[in-house]
Scaffold this active site. Structure first.
Site, PDB file in Angstrom:
ATOM      1  N   LYS A 174       4.958   0.569  -2.372  1.00 12.89           N
ATOM      2  CA  LYS A 174       3.924  -0.207  -1.681  1.00 12.89           C
ATOM      3  C   LYS A 174       4.341  -0.482  -0.227  1.00 12.89           C
ATOM      4  O   LYS A 174       3.502  -0.431   0.686  1.00 12.89           O
ATOM      5  CB  LYS A 174       3.667  -1.520  -2.421  1.00 12.89           C
ATOM      6  N   SER A 207       1.266  -5.395  -2.448  1.00 11.26           N
ATOM      7  CA  SER A 207       1.763  -6.346  -3.441  1.00 11.26           C
ATOM      8  C   SER A 207       2.861  -7.202  -2.822  1.00 11.26           C
ATOM      9  O   SER A 207       3.585  -6.768  -1.919  1.00 11.26           O
ATOM     10  CB  SER A 207       2.336  -5.574  -4.625  1.00 11.26           C
ATOM     11  N   TYR A 210       8.429   0.251  -7.439  1.00 10.27           N
ATOM     12  CA  TYR A 210       7.024  -0.091  -7.160  1.00 10.27           C
ATOM     13  C   TYR A 210       6.890  -0.788  -5.803  1.00 10.27           C
ATOM     14  O   TYR A 210       6.058  -0.410  -4.974  1.00 10.27           O
ATOM     15  CB  TYR A 210       6.515  -0.989  -8.287  1.00 10.27           C
TER      16      TYR A 210
END
Lengths: 322, 322
Positions: free
Chosen positions: B142, B114, B138
């Site tokens: 990633k 991402s 998050y």
């Protein structure tokens, strides 16, 4: 080695930037003898990656934690599982143990990362916004630890500072399994009247700090204002960029031709392949702006080794290119 | 959503770039209904982060693995433990399961990362050598997965490609807990004759790809020559940079003032704080050079939504700035 030198320095100073130390706990995988100190020193030994061990270490809520433990690069490359277990899982378990204390506990955590988080191809000098693209498992583990340090700090679980140490040179004592060992060995052994092997060409350029400078980085990180770090909690430390050839000329200036003749070139393809992926030079302006100070030259690095390890008082060296 | 669209596309094409597909296994935390396909489709459900589950998935040695599973950003921020368990541990368990098959097994692994691996402050356009300094858990997870993907690929355990997807827009279906949900909602809801909330100012700029473009990235990554990637296995995908205001003007061009009047501004401090740390624009030249293709404009992104989700054939749009 860094842990030992740090605890000796704290013992000698009796405190940290003028603040008295209440107690120092030294933890390692094997029990270490404590330095004589004007404060209480406790030594403990355990495998930090074993369940429950990290919790024991933070149970007394130390205000300041230096997390230096790691499997070195050569060993992490040779033993994949052990490298990830110690360098990634051990660090994460420590960070989680701190997090789970809760109740407003938020210690300063000074973590030693490495310039091995960077991998070729590089610009001439690696700046503070260059990506971490490691080319070893060791560098990968350190880069992951840096990400965890930043996220746990952002979340308020602790107040972390990561230091990407240059290769420490001259490392005292016996060779270890780090692929970078020859950088120190080719200085340390000749100064001690012993032979040394050089596994890479003299054109190899690398980035160095003396043990004394490294301890200075750790002490500065322990008390700096971390608000200035923002969310980017890891910093490339300033260092001395020198080729192996320049190192050898500094050795010649310090100890003459006889010392240099102790170095025997014996190319090692494995070490060359690892070292080829390593960074050579940095523009560490963020750390410099935040008050971290490097050695002045490679001549200084040799002088510091002679003073701190060999007990030799040396004249201020002529400043060479290195 | 990406998983469903990908399997539908594979079923429709009957193969991958002309290669016939023998069997497709769809794994998710809940059982999904398989699309009608000219090849065998098996569906399985389990928690990938539970011990032993990843091993089962790779036991039949799939040649190609798309790893898309993740807890979205809002949920990973709200539930620290769950985010790390699914987004980090789940991924690592899958990678380790592949590694432990051994015996020459070396599948292509296409992993969706991402743009949340990047965090402010940014340059005007983020280049391929810019550091990963995420500002969410998050994004941290990633970024760690990307590091693992690169190291496991370098070690030869699999042949990994990481794709940093732009924010997918227009995301079909119901809103999810992603903090980025409004980017799609403010287009999707008005086109369906429903109201939508806008929690951020119209000046917010972001980076988008249609679901159709995202599936194109995945299919290209499945068959590209990874030698060209070298050790840097993750790529920022090309996208469309647009402000919310530009999105809204594209909506006006596509569906008129009545659609735009469906959008109600209702500032949300939590979402604004998260989105402020997100990147706005990229120079994704590495991915473009490697053959990845973005949407042409935000008008195209809306047109693709109407064609693929609403079954509306639309005239080629006038190209707006967005």
């Amino acid at each position: 080695m860094i842990g030992r030198k740090l605890s000796e320095r704290l013992a000698k100073d009796g405190g940290l930037h003028g603040d008295k130390i209440g107690e120092l706990v030294l933890h390692d995988v094997v029990e270490r003898s404590p330095p004589p100190a004007p404060f209480k020193v406790k030594t403990t030994a355990s495998d930090l990656s074993a369940p429950g061990e990290a919790e024991k270490l933070v149970a007394e809520r130390p205000e300041l934690i230096f997390h230096l433990a790691a499997i070195v690069s050569g060993e992490a490359e040779a033993d994949f599982d052990k490298g990830y277990r110690i360098n990634l899982d051990g660090t994460r378990l420590l960070f989680d143990a701190i997090r789970k204390v809760g109740d407003g506990y938020r210690p300063r955590v000074v973590f030693t990362s490495s310039i091995a988080v960077f991998g070729a191809p590089f610009p001439d000098a690696i700046g503070d916004e260059f990506l971490s693209a490691p080319l070893t498992s060791y560098g990968t583990q350190k880069a992951i630890d840096e990400l965890l340090l930043a996220d746990y700090s952002r979340r308020g679980f602790f107040d972390g500072v990561g230091l990407r140490l240059p290769t420490i040179c001259v490392r005292p004592g016996k060779p270890n399994r780090a692929a970078s060992g020859f950088f120190s060995g080719t200085i340390r052994e000749p100064l001690a009247g012993q032979d040394a092997l050089l596994p890479v060409p003299k054109s190899v350029r690398h980035w160095f700090a003396s043990p004394r400078a490294a301890i200075g980085f750790l002490l500065h990180a322990a008390r700096m204002d971390t608000v200035q770090l923002g969310a980017r909690r890891s910093l490339t430390m300033p260092g001395v960029s020198a080729t192996v050839g320049e190192q050898i000329e500094a050795l010649r200036r310090a100890a003459g031709d006889a010392a240099v003749r102790r170095i025997r070139e014996e190319p090692d393809a494995t070490i060359m392949r690892i070292v080829e992926g390593w960074p050579r030079n940095f523009d560490a302006r963020r750390a410099v702006a935040l008050g971290f100070r490097a050695d002045a030259s490679f001549d200084d690095i040799i002088r510091i080794h002679r003073e701190d390890e060999l007990g030799q008082k040396t004249p201020a060296p002529q400043r060479g290119r290195g």
